[in-house]
Structure formats: structure tokens, C-alpha cells
Scaffold this motif. Sequence first.
Motif, PDB file in Angstrom:
ATOM      1  N   GLN A 169       0.844  -1.210   0.000  1.00 14.09           N
ATOM      2  CA  GLN A 169       0.000   0.000   0.000  1.00 14.09           C
ATOM      3  C   GLN A 169       0.877   1.257   0.000  1.00 14.09           C
ATOM      4  N   LEU A 170       1.935   1.219   0.821  1.00 14.06           N
ATOM      5  CA  LEU A 170       2.803   2.409   0.891  1.00 14.06           C
ATOM      6  C   LEU A 170       3.516   2.645  -0.446  1.00 14.06           C
ATOM      7  N   PHE A 171       3.897   1.574  -1.129  1.00  9.43           N
ATOM      8  CA  PHE A 171       4.544   1.755  -2.436  1.00  9.43           C
ATOM      9  C   PHE A 171       3.555   2.381  -3.425  1.00  9.43           C
ATOM     10  N   CYS A 172       2.288   1.969  -3.344  1.00  4.69           N
ATOM     11  CA  CYS A 172       1.285   2.582  -4.234  1.00  4.69           C
ATOM     12  C   CYS A 172       1.175   4.075  -3.939  1.00  4.69           C
ATOM     13  N   TYR A 173       1.140   4.414  -2.655  1.00  6.46           N
ATOM     14  CA  TYR A 173       1.057   5.834  -2.287  1.00  6.46           C
ATOM     15  C   TYR A 173       2.285   6.596  -2.791  1.00  6.46           C
ATOM     16  N   GLY A 197      -9.008   6.412   2.538  1.00  4.47           N
ATOM     17  CA  GLY A 197      -9.209   5.608   1.318  1.00  4.47           C
ATOM     18  C   GLY A 197      -9.985   6.344   0.235  1.00  4.47           C
ATOM     19  N   ASP A 198     -10.576   7.521   0.562  1.00  4.99           N
ATOM     20  CA  ASP A 198     -11.307   8.268  -0.465  1.00  4.99           C
ATOM     21  C   ASP A 198     -10.341   9.313  -1.044  1.00  4.99           C
ATOM     22  N   ASN A 199      -9.550   8.892  -2.004  1.00  6.29           N
ATOM     23  CA  ASN A 199      -8.512   9.796  -2.496  1.00  6.29           C
ATOM     24  C   ASN A 199      -8.294   9.592  -3.994  1.00  6.29           C
ATOM     25  N   MET A 200      -7.392  10.404  -4.533  1.00  2.00           N
ATOM     26  CA  MET A 200      -7.146  10.378  -5.986  1.00  2.00           C
ATOM     27  C   MET A 200      -6.701   8.999  -6.478  1.00  2.00           C
ATOM     28  N   LEU A 201      -5.978   8.273  -5.629  1.00  3.36           N
ATOM     29  CA  LEU A 201      -5.516   6.947  -6.062  1.00  3.36           C
ATOM     30  C   LEU A 201      -6.717   6.022  -6.293  1.00  3.36           C
ATOM     31  N   THR A 296       1.847   4.410 -11.812  1.00  5.29           N
ATOM     32  CA  THR A 296       1.655   4.119 -10.385  1.00  5.29           C
ATOM     33  C   THR A 296       1.741   2.624 -10.098  1.00  5.29           C
ATOM     34  N   ASP A 297       0.797   1.868 -10.632  1.00  6.14           N
ATOM     35  CA  ASP A 297       0.747   0.428 -10.344  1.00  6.14           C
ATOM     36  C   ASP A 297       2.011  -0.302 -10.772  1.00  6.14           C
ATOM     37  N   THR A 298       2.545   0.120 -11.921  1.00  5.48           N
ATOM     38  CA  THR A 298       3.743  -0.540 -12.455  1.00  5.48           C
ATOM     39  C   THR A 298       4.909  -0.407 -11.472  1.00  5.48           C
TER      40      THR A 298
END
Length: 489
Positions: A169-173, A197-201, A296-298
Motif C-alpha cells: 500500500q505504501l509503495f502505491c502511495y 481511502g477516499d482519495n485520488m488513487l 503508479t501500479d507498475t
Amino acid sequence: MLEALAVYVGASVLVYVAIIIYRHKVRSQLRHVPGPWYCALSSLPYMVLFALGIQLEWLRRLHDQYGPLVRVAPDILSARSVEAARTILGTHKFVKGAMYNNCAFTGHPNLLSVTEPVLYKAKHRMIAPMFSKVAIDEMESIVIAAGAEPLVERLQRHADTGDIVNVHQLFCYMAFDVVSDVVFGRNIRLLEDDNGGDNMLTWTLSMLLLQLAQIPLGERVASWIFPRLAIQRKKVIKFGLDAIRERLGTETVRVDALQRFLAAARPSVGEEVAAPAATSELELAGELILQLQAGTDTTANCCTWTIHALLEHPKALERLRAELDAAIPDASAPITHKMLKDLAYLNAVLNESLRLYPTATADAHRVVPESGAKLCGHFLPAKINVFASQYLLNRWEQLWPQPDAFQPERWLVEDEVLNEQKHAFFPFSTGARACVGRHLAQLELRVAIASLVRRFNLERVPGDDMTPRCIFALTPRGQALNIRVTHRH
Ligand code: HEM
């Protein structure tokens, strides 16, 4: 009313018959390509596995059974051959398949979705300067201040309290904060506060889900059935538009990707040229939002898989730590890219992680050109979709001995075999449509992994489901890598 119904039924029958004739024609043209009988009849088995993200190991078994070229759907072929991969990806001859249309979420083509070569080149000219090697070197401090530094601060807090943290999760952020800062000039700071959890990601992920739903349902129906996803997509697009308008309205001295992008875009917006790179602010915003999706995900998943692999292989972790300790003797000193970019073992670890888990490995369909093409000894007629997944090449024993084993050392023996292997290794794709963000990704990966390993003891918490699944990016099925961190010094 009856007349209308008759026209509707008549038209439907005609379309249906046309599809059957087309399928039959394709079927006979591709009779010579091996594959399971049911794949020649329907694309359903392949599409279902693709939608569930579990097609890769199935494809691998098919290639083991049928050879380098396999028919996976009536008009879709999978190739496991380095030569075929380079032919398909190398030039603009094989344009992207229809699946990419779903990536054009603003209604305009973007750098990922565009198929027309002239328009592609115009867009590429506008976007490539954002992520060139020179640009990334110049933005290094922005990238580290937005990503690795807050990541370390966050982990320091977890190390103080000794609680367990989902580092995936932190890497995604982290990856999201970096791209939002670099590309939009606005740091969302998810590493500091994820707003429950309600955010741009999550909104950006909603956009991706909507794109997935569009494949069978079409744009309108998908938005109607999933209104919440459609609203979240609007929020992301507004964010992009606001960032552009704000920047155009200020005299900024910040040298970031947005500034480079607007400088490259300005001459072509609304200009009478053969192919303007973008014709509206909405189209420009779409290009920037695409970077959030693609970047991001990559990157985040690559960090996750690397830490996972290191925790599974303590000797490799130990060797990497020794290399980092020698390169960064003062543990509290700021870590720069210059300290890391030539570290042989760090680069070997990252390569090996990208080999086993090439995070952008979704089946990248390309279309056989009008002239047809010869691949793996078969002549293929025009308009057939064909793809060559990096995952399949990277896990092929003919290329890589013990392909499923994590062995960074294999990257350290400079010989003919490694040269051949490197020729087959392109986790950022190759040729005409290779990744524009690779220099940014490599900087992020090196600094994030080195910071974690240099500063913290990492301990695995058992129980996470790390089975790879290909949901846009190659990601762990459990969506979590829980670890306990403690201070090393
Ligand atoms: C470890 C991280 C990354 C990996 C493994 C990766 C890999 C790839 C691959 C394989 C492609 C080709 C996809 C296809 O043909 O369908 C691609 C395209 C692309 N990537 Fe990346 N990428 C990474 C990070 C990034 C970042 C950080 C950005 C930008 C912020 C980015 C932006 C793009 C864009 C815009 C494209 C489309 C390029 C085109 O079609 O010309 N990527 N990437």
C-alpha cells in the motif's frame, strides 16, 4: 412499430451472418496455427481468463504444448519467440489492437491508446521531454522529496511503534505521490494522509475499473450501471484540468514535467498542422492522467515484488545490504541516485525482479498489417491480433535456466549467454511504443529499495497471498505485503 421491429431484426440477422462469415474466413486462414480446438471457436475462454487476470500461466502451458505460436481465440494469437516479439513491437507497422481504445478515457486518443502513427509521433514529441533522462536527472530532488523521503519517514514511525505495515500500500502511495507531483505539480501526499481511502488513487483505480467494464458494455452503459465510478472519473479529470489551468495562469519557475509538457504542447494546441498533438485542454489533461495510470501500479508493484523476493531469499538481501552499506557509509545521509545507479548487485536484483514479475505484462495486442506477416514460420493474414508477453519469455527455460528461481547472480556473469538473454529482456517494452516513463521508474525503484534495505530490518509477516495476477499490472492476489520494520541503527 412492426416495421421498425422488422428492420431491427433484419439488421441483427445481417450483422450476425457477417460475423459468422468473417469468423469462418479467419478460421480457415489460421487453420495452420496450433492451439486448443475450443479457442478456434470462441474468444470466451481467453477473455474470461484475461478479465480475471489469470491468463499468463495458462498461456505458458499452451506454449509448452503447442510451440512458439498459439491460437488463443479465433483471431488472436500468442507468440513466445524473441524474434516475433521484436518484429511485433519494433516498428509502427503492427499498430495497437482495439483493446487500447478503452484507455482513451476522455473520449480523445492518448499516448497509450493512439494507433495512427502521425498522431502518435506528435503526441510523443509533446510527452517524451517530460521524462527524458536529462529531465529526470534535473527533477531528481523533486522525485526523492515526494517519494522515497516521506516513505522513509512513514516507515520510521512504524519502526518506532513496532506495528505491522502493508508496504505494498505504501509503495502505491509513494508512486502516486511522485507522479502527481512531477506531472501535475501537485503533491497529493498520500503517504502522509490517505483520507480514509477516499482519495485520488482510488478514484484513478475506479477509472481503470470503468475502462474494464466498458470492454463488454460500451462507454454509456458502463457509466450508467456504475455511476459511482463515473463520478470518480470526473473528479480525476477535473484535477487534471485544474492543474493545467492553474499552471497556465501563473509565472512558475519550477522545472517539472508539467512545465516541459506545456512548453512542448503550446505550439500545437489549436494550430493548423497535419496532426496537432492535442486539440483541447481536455485532451491535454487526458495525457497527464494517463501518466498517473501508467506510472503508479507498475512502479509500486515492482517495489513490492522486489521486497517480497528479497525476503524470500535472505542471502540476496544480505548481499544487497553489504553493497549498500559500502556505498552509503553514513546511514543517516540523504540517498541520491548518483550513489546507486551503478551498483551492480542492486541493478541485478531489480532486473531479476522485473524478469520474474514484469509488472506491465498485460497482453499488448498488435494488429498484423495489410501486407500480412510471417511470424514463427506461419504466414498471418492482415487484421489478426497477435501479442508476445514478456512474462512468457522471461519464464521460458530455453532462455533462462531455472526460470522460476530468483537468482540476481545470473545478471553478473558477463558472457554470450547473458547478451542473448538481455536481447530477450524488455520489461519496459521495446521499439516504437516503449515506455516513456522508464527513467523515472528506474530512479524511483533504486532509491526506494535502497532506502528500505539500507535503513531498516525487514521481517516477513506470514499469510499474504502473493500469487501473481495480471490486473492491468502484475500484482499480488492478496494486494498486501505485510512486514514488520525495525531501525537498523
Ligand atoms: C516499473 C515501472 C514501469 C514498467 C515496468 C513499465 C512498463 C511499460 C510497458 C511494458 C509499456 C508498453 C505497454 C504496451 O505496449 O501496452 C509501457 C508504456 C507506457 N508507460 Fe510505462 N512502465 C513503468 C513505469 C512508467 C512510469 C513511471 C510512467 C510515467 C509516469 C510510464 C508511462 C508509460 C506510458 C505513457 C506508456 C505508453 C507509451 C506508448 O504507447 O508510446 N510508465 N510501460
